[in-house]
Design a protein around this motif. Structure first.
Motif, short mmCIF file in Angstrom:
data_model
loop_
_atom_site.label_atom_id
_atom_site.label_comp_id
_atom_site.label_asym_id
_atom_site.label_seq_id
_atom_site.Cartn_x
_atom_site.Cartn_y
_atom_site.Cartn_z
N ALA A 33 34.29 22.27 40.92
CA ALA A 33 32.94 23.36 41.12
C ALA A 33 31.54 22.02 40.25
O ALA A 33 30.27 21.97 40.50
N GLN A 34 32.19 22.30 39.22
CA GLN A 34 30.91 21.43 38.37
C GLN A 34 30.58 20.57 38.65
O GLN A 34 29.48 20.47 38.18
N SER A 35 31.59 20.23 38.80
CA SER A 35 31.43 18.21 38.88
C SER A 35 31.26 17.84 39.90
O SER A 35 29.98 17.22 40.54
N ALA A 36 31.39 18.72 41.08
CA ALA A 36 30.49 18.60 42.51
C ALA A 36 29.32 19.40 42.38
O ALA A 36 28.46 18.15 43.67
N LEU A 37 29.39 20.21 41.94
CA LEU A 37 27.20 20.52 41.92
C LEU A 37 26.40 19.58 41.15
O LEU A 37 25.39 19.83 41.63
N GLY A 38 27.06 18.73 40.10
CA GLY A 38 25.44 17.86 38.90
C GLY A 38 25.74 18.62 38.29
O GLY A 38 25.86 20.06 37.99
N ASP A 39 24.63 18.32 37.40
CA ASP A 39 24.20 19.29 36.28
C ASP A 39 23.54 20.61 36.70
O ASP A 39 22.49 20.45 37.78
N LEU A 40 24.20 21.47 35.86
CA LEU A 40 23.25 22.75 36.39
C LEU A 40 21.62 22.88 35.72
O LEU A 40 21.82 22.76 33.94
N VAL A 41 20.85 23.91 36.28
CA VAL A 41 20.18 24.14 35.30
C VAL A 41 19.63 25.29 35.94
O VAL A 41 18.23 26.01 34.70
N TYR A 42 20.15 26.64 36.80
CA TYR A 42 19.65 27.80 36.21
C TYR A 42 20.90 28.59 36.92
O TYR A 42 21.70 28.33 37.91
N VAL A 43 21.49 29.80 36.48
CA VAL A 43 22.00 30.62 36.86
C VAL A 43 21.64 31.88 36.50
O VAL A 43 20.87 32.76 35.98
N GLU A 44 21.79 32.40 38.19
CA GLU A 44 21.73 34.13 38.07
C GLU A 44 22.89 35.14 38.07
O GLU A 44 23.61 34.66 39.08
N LEU A 45 23.01 36.09 37.23
CA LEU A 45 23.62 36.74 37.29
C LEU A 45 23.53 38.21 36.65
O LEU A 45 22.56 38.34 37.34
N PRO A 46 24.38 38.93 37.74
CA PRO A 46 24.81 40.09 38.16
C PRO A 46 24.18 40.75 36.96
O PRO A 46 24.05 40.52 35.75
N GLU A 47 23.98 42.26 36.90
CA GLU A 47 23.63 43.51 36.16
C GLU A 47 24.42 44.41 35.38
O GLU A 47 26.11 43.56 36.39
N VAL A 48 24.94 44.12 34.39
CA VAL A 48 25.88 44.91 33.60
C VAL A 48 25.84 46.03 34.39
O VAL A 48 25.12 47.09 34.77
N GLY A 49 27.06 46.42 35.03
CA GLY A 49 27.37 48.11 35.01
C GLY A 49 27.43 47.85 36.94
O GLY A 49 27.65 48.78 37.62
N ALA A 50 27.51 47.10 37.44
CA ALA A 50 27.50 46.27 38.50
C ALA A 50 29.41 46.38 38.95
O ALA A 50 29.60 46.02 38.61
N GLU A 51 28.86 47.08 40.72
CA GLU A 51 29.89 47.35 40.90
C GLU A 51 30.29 46.45 41.69
O GLU A 51 29.44 46.46 43.11
N LEU A 52 31.35 45.86 42.02
CA LEU A 52 31.04 44.48 43.15
C LEU A 52 32.96 44.72 43.85
O LEU A 52 33.83 45.11 43.35
N ASP A 53 32.60 44.15 45.09
CA ASP A 53 34.00 44.39 46.21
C ASP A 53 34.87 42.66 45.46
O ASP A 53 33.62 41.87 45.25
N ALA A 54 35.66 43.07 46.15
CA ALA A 54 35.90 41.42 46.43
C ALA A 54 35.31 40.68 47.56
O ALA A 54 35.22 40.47 48.27
N GLY A 55 35.05 39.07 47.23
CA GLY A 55 34.62 38.07 48.00
C GLY A 55 32.42 38.62 48.17
O GLY A 55 31.94 38.21 48.37
N ASP A 56 32.41 39.81 47.16
CA ASP A 56 30.93 39.92 47.05
C ASP A 56 29.91 38.72 46.56
O ASP A 56 31.06 38.44 45.26
N GLU A 57 29.36 38.41 46.68
CA GLU A 57 28.20 37.14 46.18
C GLU A 57 28.07 37.75 44.82
O GLU A 57 27.75 39.44 44.06
#
Lengths: 130, 363
Positions: A33-57
């Motif tokens: 995945a990283q190789s296909a994307l190329g150089d990464l410049v930004y990552v948007e992270l979730p909030e700590v404590g967020a509750e996610l279902d499988a398949g959620d962004e």
């Protein structure tokens, strides 16, 4: 080309997941995945404590080329995010299975994860190459 | 499989990640697009641009043909070797393509157009040329290599034919010199100094390898795009096309209104548009916080219609996201961009963002 650590689980969307001894899971994106994307410049992270279902962004990784969603391979609660990625998103390029980890979660139920083992993921990659 | 330039084997051998670009198999990067970008800003990089279309225009009516075809005026090209950037317009004032035209001497010009637009460009040019005494010859046997960066001219000049070295180093910006099949122009698409070198395809691989051996870094289309975006240079198909005029694409400066009697294709439509005052303008945007602006994202301006990002991305030099955008007319210095559902604050600025290795805008 990409070496696949045998102890990890993988998803069709090119995330990896490691089951830790304390029952938590660590999640990142694969070398492919990283190789296909190329150089990464930004990552948007979730909030700590967020509750996610499988398949959620769960996160968004942005390279010089494109933005790509990272999906939760399993439902659960976000325990920790890799804050280093805010200043050094390229850690995902240089060490996707190590310092480039993205999220640590407490999974609800690993039996309901959308994952496969490294052999199945290798087959998926081989089919993409062809 | 796409079309291949004479450098295809060189790219494959250098570990390039290849992509389709307008029907051509081209290198996207050779490992790290960011490192390639910085190499051009700080040292020198080489780009295979052999996919671009070189067309030689000759004949007694060559000048008349180009004065009709192009929105800029080739009469400005007084001395052989001088180059001009121009748009080629539809009668309605839309942009068919942007191009560089070089004056090569009496009745002789060379035009370089984009790869992805080759077929329609040539068809349009042939159609306009038909009633005139002018011949168009596409030079598919030639390759083109851009060497760009602060050290580019010095490093590349040492690699070209001895006879051409001095004339090449003596070139003023936006001019060219040629000897036989070797054509060296002090032009580019990066915001840095450098050359664009046109040479026989059969010689290209050897020249490329010598560039690499001399420390000029191979650079792919990825770095080419971030470099031109920082330089505030338009990309055909992103920033303008047949549905947009040069006046709303930041290219009004390339339209030669004088002399009023020069009846270039699209003139009437552009004059009407100019009289009515364009409803949109073309600007640069800088994202204030973190994130990345992307093509087609919506620009939200208080009390006005929405605008749209035409080219967005990350500026490796500024370490910020930047964009070119078509926005509603009016004076305002801030706006917001809809980035996947979130409205992020941007500054509205005048491009370029970076020239000659230095930021043009205070962050």
């Amino acid at each position: 080309m990409s070496e696949l650590p045998g102890e990890l689980l993988y998803t069709e969307e090119h995330e990896w997941l490691r089951q830790e001894e304390d029952g938590t899971v660590t999640i990142g994106i694969t070398d492919h995945a990283q190789s296909a994307l190329g150089d990464l410049v930004y990552v948007e992270l979730p909030e700590v404590g967020a509750e996610l279902d499988a398949g959620d962004e769960m996160a968004v990784v942005e390279s010089v080329k494109a933005a790509s969603d990272v999906y939760a391979p399993v439902g659960g609660t976000v325990l920790e995010v890799n804050a280093d990625l805010a200043d050094d998103p390229e850690k995902i390029n240089s060490d996707p299975y190590g310092d480039g980890w993205i999220v640590r979660m407490r999974p609800d139920d690993m039996a309901n994860s959308n994952t496969m083992d490294h052999n199945a993921y290798q087959e998926l990659l081989d089919s993409l190459e062809g | 499989m796409g079309k291949r330039t004479p450098l295809f084997e060189c790219h494959a051998g250098s570990g390039a990640r290849m992509v389709d670009f307008g029907g051509w198999d081209m290198p996207l990067h050779y490992g790290s697009q960011l490192e390639e970008h910085h190499a051009v800003r700080q040292h020198a990089g080489a780009f295979d641009v052999s996919h671009m279309t070189v067309v030689d225009v000759t004949g007694a009516d060559a000048r008349r043909f180009l004065q009709k075809l192009l929105a800029n005026d080739v009469a400005k090209l007084a001395a052989p070797g001088k180059a001009l950037y121009s748009c080629m317009l539809t009668p309605a004032g839309g942009v068919i393509d942007d191009l560089i035209v070089y004056f090569r001497g009496a009745d002789k010009y060379r035009v370089v157009v984009n790869a992805a637009t080759r077929d329609k460009d040539l068809a349009w040019m042939e159609q306009q040329a038909a009633p005139l005494s002018v011949a168009l010859a596409e030079r598919r046997e030639l390759a083109m290599i851009a060497v760009q960066g602060p050290r580019a001219r010095e490093l590349a000049a040492a690699l070209i034919d001895r006879k051409s070295r001095e004339p090449a180093l003596a070139l003023a910006p936006f001019s060219a010199t040629e000897d036989g099949q070797l054509f060296v122009a002090r032009t580019g698409y990066t915001g840095e100094d450098g050359f664009e070198i046109i040479l026989p395809g059969a010689d290209a691989a050897d020249f490329w390898r010598r560039c690499v051996d001399a420390g000029i870094r191979p650079c792919g289309l990825g770095a080419r795009d971030t470099l031109r975006l920082e330089a505030g240079m338009n990309l055909y198909g992103n920033d303008m096309d047949e549905t947009t005029s040069p006046l709303v694409s930041g290219l009004g400066w390339t339209v030669a209104w004088e002399p009023p009697g020069r009846d270039f294709i699209g003139r009437e439509a552009l004059e009407r548009e100019r009289r009515e005052a364009p409803r949109q303008r073309f600007v640069g945007l800088i994202l204030k916080g973190k994130g990345v602006l992307r093509n087609h994202q919506r620009v939200v301006v208080a009390g006005k219609a929405d605008g749209e990002i035409t080219s967005g991305g990350f500026s490796p030099t500024l370490q910020r996201s930047i964009a070119l955008a078509r926005v509603p007319s009016g004076k305002y210095e801030t706006a917001q961009v809809d980035v996947r559902g979130r409205l992020l604050d941007v500054r509205v600025v005048k491009p370029p963002f970076v020239r000659h290795g230095k930021p043009c805008i205070d962050l």
